[in-house]
Design a protein around this motif. Structure first.
Motif, PDB file in Angstrom:
ATOM      1  N   GLY A 147      51.787  27.676  18.928  1.00 58.82           N
ATOM      2  CA  GLY A 147      52.523  28.707  19.053  1.00 58.82           C
ATOM      3  C   GLY A 147      51.745  29.825  18.724  1.00 58.82           C
ATOM      4  N   MET A 148      50.601  29.851  18.172  1.00 57.80           N
ATOM      5  CA  MET A 148      49.654  31.051  17.803  1.00 57.80           C
ATOM      6  C   MET A 148      48.795  31.323  18.953  1.00 57.80           C
ATOM      7  SD  MET A 148      50.931  31.621  14.787  1.00 57.80           S
ATOM      8  CE  MET A 148      49.437  32.790  14.203  1.00 57.80           C
ATOM      9  N   PRO A 149      48.287  32.611  19.133  1.00 58.45           N
ATOM     10  CA  PRO A 149      47.610  33.084  19.994  1.00 58.45           C
ATOM     11  C   PRO A 149      46.190  32.559  19.950  1.00 58.45           C
ATOM     12  CG  PRO A 149      47.929  34.777  18.607  1.00 58.45           C
ATOM     13  CD  PRO A 149      48.866  33.692  18.275  1.00 58.45           C
ATOM     14  N   PRO A 150      45.403  32.367  21.035  1.00 64.53           N
ATOM     15  CA  PRO A 150      44.077  31.708  21.172  1.00 64.53           C
ATOM     16  C   PRO A 150      43.123  32.668  20.563  1.00 64.53           C
ATOM     17  CG  PRO A 150      44.582  32.246  23.442  1.00 64.53           C
ATOM     18  CD  PRO A 150      45.817  32.605  22.622  1.00 64.53           C
ATOM     19  N   SER A 151      42.197  32.226  19.972  1.00 63.41           N
ATOM     20  CA  SER A 151      40.950  32.994  19.479  1.00 63.41           C
ATOM     21  C   SER A 151      39.897  32.886  21.076  1.00 63.41           C
ATOM     22  CB  SER A 151      40.141  32.360  18.655  1.00 63.41           C
ATOM     23  OG  SER A 151      40.639  31.910  17.220  1.00 63.41           O
ATOM     24  N   SER A 152      39.670  34.167  21.575  1.00 65.42           N
ATOM     25  CA  SER A 152      38.846  34.282  22.618  1.00 65.42           C
ATOM     26  C   SER A 152      37.432  33.822  22.419  1.00 65.42           C
ATOM     27  CB  SER A 152      39.159  35.727  23.219  1.00 65.42           C
ATOM     28  OG  SER A 152      40.335  35.954  23.599  1.00 65.42           O
ATOM     29  N   VAL A 153      36.741  33.175  23.394  1.00 59.56           N
ATOM     30  CA  VAL A 153      35.351  32.882  23.309  1.00 59.56           C
ATOM     31  C   VAL A 153      34.570  33.319  24.404  1.00 59.56           C
ATOM     32  CG1 VAL A 153      35.841  31.215  21.448  1.00 59.56           C
ATOM     33  CG2 VAL A 153      35.669  30.569  24.013  1.00 59.56           C
ATOM     34  N   LEU A 154      35.441  33.386  25.696  1.00 63.05           N
ATOM     35  CA  LEU A 154      34.798  33.754  26.960  1.00 63.05           C
ATOM     36  C   LEU A 154      35.429  34.772  27.626  1.00 63.05           C
ATOM     37  CD1 LEU A 154      33.263  30.599  28.585  1.00 63.05           C
ATOM     38  CD2 LEU A 154      32.097  32.240  27.183  1.00 63.05           C
ATOM     39  N   TYR A 155      34.896  35.801  28.049  1.00 58.91           N
ATOM     40  CA  TYR A 155      35.795  36.894  28.921  1.00 58.91           C
ATOM     41  C   TYR A 155      35.245  37.254  30.204  1.00 58.91           C
ATOM     42  CZ  TYR A 155      36.675  42.129  29.838  1.00 58.91           C
ATOM     43  OH  TYR A 155      37.198  43.120  30.260  1.00 58.91           O
ATOM     44  N   PHE A 156      36.130  37.497  31.150  1.00 61.78           N
ATOM     45  CA  PHE A 156      36.089  37.958  32.514  1.00 61.78           C
ATOM     46  C   PHE A 156      36.572  39.154  32.927  1.00 61.78           C
ATOM     47  CE2 PHE A 156      36.904  33.160  31.369  1.00 61.78           C
ATOM     48  CZ  PHE A 156      35.895  32.765  31.715  1.00 61.78           C
ATOM     49  N   ASP A 157      36.062  39.912  33.543  1.00 60.22           N
ATOM     50  CA  ASP A 157      36.377  41.200  33.835  1.00 60.22           C
ATOM     51  C   ASP A 157      36.604  41.519  35.549  1.00 60.22           C
ATOM     52  OD1 ASP A 157      33.960  41.549  34.399  1.00 60.22           O
ATOM     53  OD2 ASP A 157      33.661  43.656  33.284  1.00 60.22           O
ATOM     54  N   LYS A 158      36.923  42.527  35.866  1.00 61.91           N
ATOM     55  CA  LYS A 158      37.349  42.732  37.237  1.00 61.91           C
ATOM     56  C   LYS A 158      37.639  41.795  38.181  1.00 61.91           C
ATOM     57  CE  LYS A 158      33.940  46.221  36.514  1.00 61.91           C
ATOM     58  NZ  LYS A 158      32.523  46.967  36.715  1.00 61.91           N
ATOM     59  N   ILE A 159      38.876  40.964  37.910  1.00 53.22           N
ATOM     60  CA  ILE A 159      39.364  39.878  38.712  1.00 53.22           C
ATOM     61  C   ILE A 159      40.371  40.598  39.732  1.00 53.22           C
ATOM     62  CG2 ILE A 159      40.247  37.563  38.639  1.00 53.22           C
ATOM     63  CD1 ILE A 159      39.620  37.505  35.553  1.00 53.22           C
ATOM     64  N   GLY A 160      39.996  40.424  40.925  1.00 50.36           N
ATOM     65  CA  GLY A 160      40.817  41.002  41.965  1.00 50.36           C
ATOM     66  C   GLY A 160      41.906  40.241  42.095  1.00 50.36           C
ATOM     67  N   THR A 161      43.055  40.707  42.725  1.00 51.31           N
ATOM     68  CA  THR A 161      44.065  40.111  42.871  1.00 51.31           C
ATOM     69  C   THR A 161      43.942  38.949  44.209  1.00 51.31           C
ATOM     70  OG1 THR A 161      46.638  40.183  43.320  1.00 51.31           O
ATOM     71  CG2 THR A 161      45.095  41.698  44.859  1.00 51.31           C
ATOM     72  N   GLY A 162      44.392  37.656  43.915  1.00 54.93           N
ATOM     73  CA  GLY A 162      44.086  36.745  45.085  1.00 54.93           C
ATOM     74  C   GLY A 162      42.791  36.033  44.516  1.00 54.93           C
ATOM     75  N   SER A 163      41.925  36.482  43.596  1.00 50.52           N
ATOM     76  CA  SER A 163      40.812  35.611  43.232  1.00 50.52           C
ATOM     77  C   SER A 163      41.238  34.831  41.890  1.00 50.52           C
ATOM     78  CB  SER A 163      39.862  36.820  42.765  1.00 50.52           C
ATOM     79  OG  SER A 163      39.547  37.493  43.948  1.00 50.52           O
ATOM     80  N   ASN A 164      40.471  33.852  41.421  1.00 47.03           N
ATOM     81  CA  ASN A 164      40.378  33.168  40.301  1.00 47.03           C
ATOM     82  C   ASN A 164      39.283  33.183  39.683  1.00 47.03           C
ATOM     83  OD1 ASN A 164      39.002  30.916  41.181  1.00 47.03           O
ATOM     84  ND2 ASN A 164      40.510  30.489  42.680  1.00 47.03           N
ATOM     85  N   VAL A 165      39.603  32.680  38.360  1.00 44.60           N
ATOM     86  CA  VAL A 165      38.500  32.573  37.550  1.00 44.60           C
ATOM     87  C   VAL A 165      38.466  30.852  37.267  1.00 44.60           C
ATOM     88  CG1 VAL A 165      37.706  32.391  35.073  1.00 44.60           C
ATOM     89  CG2 VAL A 165      39.038  34.480  35.891  1.00 44.60           C
ATOM     90  N   THR A 166      37.169  30.233  37.667  1.00 44.83           N
ATOM     91  CA  THR A 166      37.074  29.009  37.398  1.00 44.83           C
ATOM     92  C   THR A 166      35.895  28.558  36.651  1.00 44.83           C
ATOM     93  OG1 THR A 166      37.516  28.606  39.987  1.00 44.83           O
ATOM     94  CG2 THR A 166      36.251  26.832  38.824  1.00 44.83           C
ATOM     95  N   THR A 167      36.433  27.840  35.418  1.00 41.22           N
ATOM     96  CA  THR A 167      35.459  27.717  33.980  1.00 41.22           C
ATOM     97  C   THR A 167      35.261  26.101  33.942  1.00 41.22           C
ATOM     98  OG1 THR A 167      36.518  29.699  33.350  1.00 41.22           O
ATOM     99  CG2 THR A 167      35.285  28.241  31.775  1.00 41.22           C
ATOM    100  N   GLN A 168      33.918  25.983  33.808  1.00 40.42           N
ATOM    101  CA  GLN A 168      33.580  24.566  33.289  1.00 40.42           C
ATOM    102  C   GLN A 168      33.323  24.893  31.831  1.00 40.42           C
ATOM    103  OE1 GLN A 168      30.450  22.804  35.277  1.00 40.42           O
ATOM    104  NE2 GLN A 168      30.997  20.796  34.743  1.00 40.42           N
ATOM    105  N   PHE A 169      34.148  24.491  30.898  1.00 42.84           N
ATOM    106  CA  PHE A 169      33.757  24.939  29.430  1.00 42.84           C
ATOM    107  C   PHE A 169      33.300  23.561  28.546  1.00 42.84           C
ATOM    108  CE2 PHE A 169      34.876  25.549  24.688  1.00 42.84           C
ATOM    109  CZ  PHE A 169      34.379  26.792  24.806  1.00 42.84           C
ATOM    110  N   THR A 170      32.101  23.871  27.774  1.00 43.82           N
ATOM    111  CA  THR A 170      31.597  22.974  26.945  1.00 43.82           C
ATOM    112  C   THR A 170      31.281  23.537  25.662  1.00 43.82           C
ATOM    113  OG1 THR A 170      30.541  21.430  28.833  1.00 43.82           O
ATOM    114  CG2 THR A 170      29.870  21.218  26.503  1.00 43.82           C
TER     115      THR A 170
END
Length: 214
Positions: free
Chosen positions: A132-155
């Motif tokens: 229930g608590m907000p996440p701590s951000s570790v990676l940031y993505f900007d300028k994501i156009g509508t209809g686009s997606n962020v695809t992350t492989q996180f280790t």
């Protein structure tokens, strides 16, 4: 997904000649400083000629969020959704506030978030320490156009630097101008690990090593 946590107890025994700041951040696998930016996760300053400690905890419950950014720092998130590797979600905005859809099956080994808001968006990925608590951000993505997606492989590869140039939650838009002193996939560590932070008197080099190996 098997949930786990990793706690790092970082200790200095009092051998630092000056006040020294340690900065920790996670590194993306792809797109570094082009479409994916690390976030300064934790910062701790150790006093000169005095023992000190810094304790940090990582949990592998990942989450996508819509961050609120002021002067290059993530100061809050307006909405978020927890998801696991292999799941996807969609950020939308109808007549009300922004929200992420419940996660569904996606692509193996990836976390995917689509922008379906009708406008360019920012997103971040992080982890939640408590339900229930907000996440701590570790990676940031900007300028994501509508209809686009962020695809992350996180280790969860954590990197440590000795630098006082950054603030906690600051988005790192360029290469850090100091070499890393430590890099480790946290999944490979035990639940709790003690690290000794020290400076070699002869060379002036800093090190971060597991207690018992120094």
């Amino acid at each position: 997904m098997t949930e786990f946590s990793r706690t790092l107890n970082i200790i200095n025994r009092g051998d630092l000649p000056d006040d020294t700041t340690l900065m920790l951040s996670f590194q993306p696998i792809e797109g570094l400083y082009k479409e994916t930016y690390p976030v300064c996760w934790r910062v701790g300053t150790f006093a000169a000629d005095a023992p000190g400690a810094m304790v940090v905890t990582y949990k592998n419950q990942l989450a996508y969020s819509r961050p609120q950014v002021i002067n290059g720092n993530i100061v809050a998130v307006s909405t978020w959704v927890n998801l696991n590797v292999g799941q996807k979600t969609t950020l939308t905005k109808d007549s009300g506030p922004y929200k992420f859809s419940p996660p569904t099956s996606g692509e193996k080994n990836y976390l995917i978030a689509e922008n379906d808001t009708g406008s360019i968006q920012e997103m971040a990925i992080g982890f939640t320490s408590q339900p229930g608590m907000p996440p701590s951000s570790v990676l940031y993505f900007d300028k994501i156009g509508t209809g686009s997606n962020v695809t992350t492989q996180f280790t969860p590869v954590l990197t440590a630097y000795v630098t006082s140039q950054y603030q906690q939650t600051q988005i790192l838009k360029g290469a850090i101008q100091t070499p890393a002193i430590w890099k480790q996939d946290l999944a490979e560590l035990s639940e709790s690990t003690t690290l000794i932070f020290s400076r070699d008197k002869a060379t002036g080099r800093y090190s971060l090593e597991i207690a018992g190996s120094v």
